[in-house]
Scaffold this active site. Structure first.
Site, PDB file in Angstrom:
ATOM      1  N   LYS A  87      72.825   4.942  26.338  1.00  0.00           N
ATOM      2  CA  LYS A  87      73.284   5.444  24.977  1.00  0.00           C
ATOM      3  C   LYS A  87      74.070   4.059  24.408  1.00  0.00           C
ATOM      4  O   LYS A  87      74.957   3.690  25.256  1.00  0.00           O
ATOM      5  CB  LYS A  87      74.013   6.798  25.292  1.00  0.00           C
ATOM      6  CG  LYS A  87      74.248   7.484  24.250  1.00  0.00           C
ATOM      7  CD  LYS A  87      75.200   8.883  24.691  1.00  0.00           C
ATOM      8  CE  LYS A  87      75.425   9.430  23.495  1.00  0.00           C
ATOM      9  NZ  LYS A  87      76.229  10.641  24.088  1.00  0.00           N
TER      10      LYS A  87
HETATM   11  C1  E4P Z   1      76.605  13.183  21.879  1.00  0.00           C
HETATM   12  O1  E4P Z   1      75.614  12.552  22.326  1.00  0.00           O
HETATM   13  C2  E4P Z   1      78.082  13.446  22.021  1.00  0.00           C
HETATM   14  O2  E4P Z   1      78.208  13.407  23.429  1.00  0.00           O
HETATM   15  C3  E4P Z   1      78.741  14.575  21.408  1.00  0.00           C
HETATM   16  O3  E4P Z   1      77.676  15.409  20.767  1.00  0.00           O
HETATM   17  C4  E4P Z   1      80.133  14.555  20.547  1.00  0.00           C
HETATM   18  O4  E4P Z   1      80.351  15.580  20.291  1.00  0.00           O
HETATM   19  P1  E4P Z   1      81.619  16.065  19.923  1.00  0.00           P
HETATM   20  O5  E4P Z   1      81.987  15.493  18.450  1.00  0.00           O
HETATM   21  O6  E4P Z   1      82.167  17.328  20.165  1.00  0.00           O
HETATM   22  O7  E4P Z   1      82.908  15.163  20.849  1.00  0.00           O
END
Ligand code: E4P
Length: 218
Positions: A87
């Site tokens: 990522k």
């Molecule tokens: C995606 O890969 C992220 O980890 C995640 O969806 C972020 O979500 P949040 O805005 O609830 O922190």
């Protein structure tokens, strides 16, 4: 549409996996910290445990912000398990790292995407997944779902292979709207996955069936 769980909690991941609906996992540094997982060796061990539970892709995020650091970390993360998807945040160095890793056939998930332009760049760089954050856009009074529709439309127009992984999902309607929009993947907190299965009429109906059964058999 693939279902990922957005969590680093092993119990939640196991429970979602046991439902038979799980296709993968996404994590991020905040989710790892929430579980008290710190230090690179512990983080690597934790990713191994996640990969043992689930069969599908597991996104593991880099901490470096410079190109060299990202590709170094990305290659180390990819070595953990073939299920790992690296990522990488949507930055200039991040794009370069995605291109580099794509050339080495290491799959990437381009994260922290908030605009159509960013999504086009992620696809051009060869990201395997692009992660538009719906909830965080909604939080600032911008319709996150419109972004999902736009990205799906543009990727379809140009036959980009990058999969749209809708992230920052806050409630069941986000999932349903993503399915309508044609998102390839939704990554959801565990409580949002379970919220999908509840319906009061199911509970009332089951109670009535069981009460009638008991009457008939008493
Ligand atoms: C995606 O890969 C992220 O980890 C995640 O969806 C972020 O979500 P949040 O805005 O609830 O922190």
């Amino acid at each position: 549409m693939k279902f990922f769980i957005d969590s680093a909690n092993l119990d939640e991941i196991k429970e979602a996996n046991e439902l038979g609906i799980l296709d993968g996992v996404t994590t991020n540094p905040s989710l790892m910290a929430k579980e008290g997982i710190t230090g690179s060796q512990n983080i690597i061990k934790h990713y191994k445990k996640i990969c043992e539970i689930v069969d599908g892709d597991v996104s593991a995020e880099v901490i470096s912000t410079d190109y060299k650091g990202m590709i170094y970390e990305g290659e180390r993360l990819a070595d953990i398990d073939p299920q790992i998807v690296v990522k990488i945040p949507m930055t200039k160095d991040g794009l370069k790292a995605i291109s580099y890793l794509a050339a080495k056939e290491i799959p990437t998930n381009c994260t922290l995407v908030f605009s159509v332009g960013q999504a086009i760049l992620a696809a051009k760089a060869g990201a395997y997944y692009v992660s538009p954050f719906i909830g965080r856009l909604d939080d600032i009074s911008t319709n996150g779902m419109i972004l999902i529709h736009q990205i799906v439309n543009i990727y379809t127009n140009f036959m980009f292979e990058t999969e749209v992984l809708a992230a920052s999902i806050r409630h069941p309607m986000h999932i349903i709207n993503c399915a309508e929009a044609g998102a390839d993947v939704v990554t959801c907190p565990y409580h949002v996955i379970t919220a999908l299965l509840h319906h009061p009429l199911t509970d009332i109906g089951l109670e009535k069936f069981l009460a009638d059964y008991r009457k008939g058999n008493s």
